[in-house]
Design an enzyme around this catalytic site. Structure first.
Site, PDB file in Angstrom:
ATOM      1  N   HIS A   1       0.822  -1.212   0.000  1.00  0.00           N
ATOM      2  CA  HIS A   1       0.000   0.000   0.000  1.00  0.00           C
ATOM      3  C   HIS A   1       0.856   1.262   0.000  1.00  0.00           C
ATOM      4  CE1 HIS A   1       0.943  -0.263   4.300  1.00  0.00           C
ATOM      5  NE2 HIS A   1       0.665   1.022   4.365  1.00  0.00           N
TER       6      HIS A   1
ATOM      7  N   SER B   1       5.495 -14.386  10.592  1.00  0.00           N
ATOM      8  CA  SER B   1       5.021 -14.126  11.945  1.00  0.00           C
ATOM      9  C   SER B   1       6.145 -13.526  12.795  1.00  0.00           C
ATOM     10  CB  SER B   1       4.478 -15.412  12.575  1.00  0.00           C
ATOM     11  OG  SER B   1       3.793 -15.120  13.789  1.00  0.00           O
TER      12      SER B   1
ATOM     13  N   LYS C   1       6.908 -12.278  19.037  1.00  0.00           N
ATOM     14  CA  LYS C   1       5.969 -11.637  19.966  1.00  0.00           C
ATOM     15  C   LYS C   1       4.619 -12.346  20.007  1.00  0.00           C
ATOM     16  CE  LYS C   1       8.270  -7.209  19.494  1.00  0.00           C
ATOM     17  NZ  LYS C   1       9.443  -7.834  18.853  1.00  0.00           N
TER      18      LYS C   1
ATOM     19  N   LEU D   1      17.583  -7.074  12.590  1.00  0.00           N
ATOM     20  CA  LEU D   1      18.513  -5.945  12.643  1.00  0.00           C
ATOM     21  C   LEU D   1      18.515  -5.188  11.325  1.00  0.00           C
ATOM     22  CD1 LEU D   1      21.607  -7.450  14.497  1.00  0.00           C
ATOM     23  CD2 LEU D   1      20.203  -5.570  15.278  1.00  0.00           C
TER      24      LEU D   1
END
Length: 610
Positions: free
Chosen positions: A320, A412, A415, A454
């Site tokens: 988007h 995924s 978290k 990173l």
């Protein structure tokens, strides 16, 4: 054209002839000198005939053999032991043939000591010419130039020694004043005339003693903890810190032996996952239509680049964000002109757009990287997390299954393990939807879970770099906060390999080693910028933000999770879900999201993940 330039051009033009002439001069001088030494600088008349017979044989034999062994070619400034060995072989065979030639001509009384002295003199002088040229080229005399940049190499192994040679070939790079190495055997010894001054603990002391301007770390095999410890000692100096390239890249010719700036990935200090499943990855990408959502982001764009390597039929770049996609499209046209690409500006929640795209382009493989990832922002906007990460993903999965996509790989996050944040809960729900969908679909659905990347747009590294560039302060939520980290390349390789390994419904996890403290990363980045943490750049503790933990949950349980054929990739134990109950709860969540009920959305998310 200057006189100096003219002289250089003339020297290059006549170089081969001058080399041959210099060798012939050495050959003649060695032979004549051998005779003079044998007869104490006076050759008797009765020895003049043997002298000229030997001279005739010598001129016929030695120049030809020197040419055969390649002594007239090669750059003297880069002479090595191999060159010396060729010089010795050429002179040994020449001496043997000289003896045979003299004896064949009937001069059995030829002074034998002349053969030995000629061999020693000729070998020494030919080798001496070359090594003298190398000594002058490497500029040993410049080592005493006080204006030279002083360099300390940490690591006296093969990489460190190759680095030393590079510095000597290019004196403008600086002057190496010593090595540092933890190997007790090497301590206080010299390597090519350069002393090993001590272990890593002595780096600050040695750097201060010699006024070191630059420290180069040449330790390609160290662990993350060891690398961070070495950096902690380097940070106590005023020197700039650099890294030597990895030995395998040097030997493969992919890199020149020049030190580079230390990258955040160096702080991981562990072997990254490599593509060793080329056939498997190629099997499901080559000649296939591949759709990548979130293609403009750090992960999505790197997936696109790596996918292009495997010669897909077409790559569809979906995002988007028009700017990111615009520049990625330009990059593809320049770097991958043979790869057919299609750019789509759109939202994964747009059902009409997705139906039209899948019906016309018929993608075979989908990499779903599009997601809202910032933890603090999702805490403030739970509805946005639900709409994009949950229902956007569900819509894409449904359409992928409906149009017969072969493989669907969901990106995924760590978290999602026992999530406490809205972002983590939304990604966990997406995993649950994927695993329930996999049970009833011919499409092979799978998810890949990994930690912080990173250098990605959502990681702390770009933020820290920006704060350092602005003069600080660098903001840390808590001094003890720590996270799992990996490089962008490593994350993407894992994604592609998971796509090859999965049969449907799997949740793949990377063995990422130990968690790294964010405080250590901040200090190291400040030091690598040539600044002193706490002095030049302030480190400010701002407190944990909503939804954040001090440490992430254990990403991998090696006792329970099953290892794949790749030793660093595991499959998480599957869970049984009540599909009917999940669908009912998702309908309730959708109603709450449409009502913009943030509190209700959070409550329902917690209920869904249990």
């Amino acid at each position: 054209m200057t006189r100096h330039k003219l002289a250089q051009d003339m020297l290059l033009h006549y170089r081969k002839g001058l080399i041959i002439l210099s060798h012939v001069a050495v050959i003649v001088f060695s032979y004549v000198a051998s005779f003079f030494l044998r007869f104490e600088f006076y050759i008797p008349r009765n020895e003049l005939t043997p002298f000229f017979v030997g001279f005739f044989c010598l001129i016929l034999i030695k120049p030809l053999l020197f040419s055969f062994f390649g002594l007239y070619s090669g750059l003297w400034a880069y002479v090595s032991i191999d060159d010396l060995w060729r010089i010795i072989k050429a002179n040994v065979i020449s001496s043997v043939l000289l003896v045979a030639g003299v004896w064949a001509l009937g001069w059995h009384g030829f002074p034998r000591s002349v053969f030995i002295m000629d061999f020693v003199l000729c070998t020494s002088l030919v080798g001496g010419l070359r090594f003298t040229s190398r000594i002058l080229k490497e500029g040993y005399y410049r080592n005493y130039d006080l204006r030279s940049k002083k360099v300390l190499i940490v690591g006296a192994g093969a990489t460190g020694v190759m680095l030393l040679r590079e510095y000597r070939k290019h004196p403008d790079m600086g002057k190496v004043v010593g090595f540092m190495d933890d190997d007790r055997v090497k301590l206080n010894e010299t390597i090519h005339g350069i002393k090993v001054w001590g272990t890593r603990r002595a780096i600050p002391k040695v750097a201060e003693r010699f006024g070191v301007d630059e420290i180069v770390i040449a330790m390609p095999a160290v662990t993350g903890d060891q690398m961070r410890e070495v950096l902690s000692y380097c940070e106590k100096t005023k020197a700039k810190i650099k890294m030597a390239p990895q030995m395998d890249k040097i030997l493969s010719g992919k890199l020149v032996i020049r030190p580079r700036e230390v990258q955040p990935e160096d702080l991981l200090g562990r072997e990254t996952v490599s593509i060793d499943l080329l056939k498997d990855v190629s099997a499901y990408i080559k000649d296939k239509v591949v759709l990548i959502t979130g293609a403009g982001g750090s992960i999505g764009s790197e997936i696109a680049r790596l996918v292009a390597y495997f010669a897909p039929k077409e790559v569809i770049l979906f995002d988007h964000h028009e700017n990111f996609l615009y520049f990625l499209n330009i990059e593809f046209k320049v770097k991958y002109p043979k790869v057919k690409t299609k750019t789509v500006i759109g939202d994964v929640r747009d059902v009409g757009l997705l139906r039209q795209l899948f019906s016309t382009s018929r993608p075979d493989v989908v990499f779903h990287a599009a997601a809202h990832k910032h933890v603090p922002l999702m805490e403030e906007n739970p509805v946005a997390a639900a709409k994009n990460n949950v229902f956007g993903s569900r819509t894409l999965m449904y359409i992928a299954s409906h149009y017969g996509v072969e493989r669907f790989i969901l990106i995924s996050t760590d978290k999602a393990v026992n999530p406490t944040s809205v972002m983590g809960m939304s990604k966990r729900i997406a995993e649950i939807i994927l695993q329930t969908r996999a049970k009833s679909s011919k499409t092979k659905f799978m998810a890949v879970r990994f930690g912080n990347v990173l250098g990605s747009s959502g990681s702390v590294v770009p933020l820290f770099k920006k704060q350092i560039a602005e003069g600080g302060p660098v903001t840390i939520t808590h001094p003890d906060v720590e996270r799992y980290f990996m490089s962008v390349k490593e994350a993407v390789i894992l994604v592609l390999q998971a796509g090859a390994l999965g049969n449907g419904g799997e949740l793949f996890i990377l063995d990422m080693g130990e968690q790294i403290k964010i405080m250590d990363i901040a200090k190291n980045l400040i030091s690598l910028s040539g600044l002193i943490p706490g002095k030049d750049i302030e480190i400010k503790i701002i407190g944990l933000r909503p939804g954040e933990k001090l440490s992430e949950e254990i990403l991998l349980d090696k006792e329970k999770d099953r290892v794949t054929k790749h030793e660093k990739i595991y499959i998480s134990q599957p869970q049984d879900f009540d599909s009917v109950a999940i669908r009912r709860k998702l309908r309730d969540l959708k109603v709450l999201a449409d009502r913009m009920d943030n509190a209700g959305v959070v409550k329902k998310m917690k209920e869904i993940i249990g």
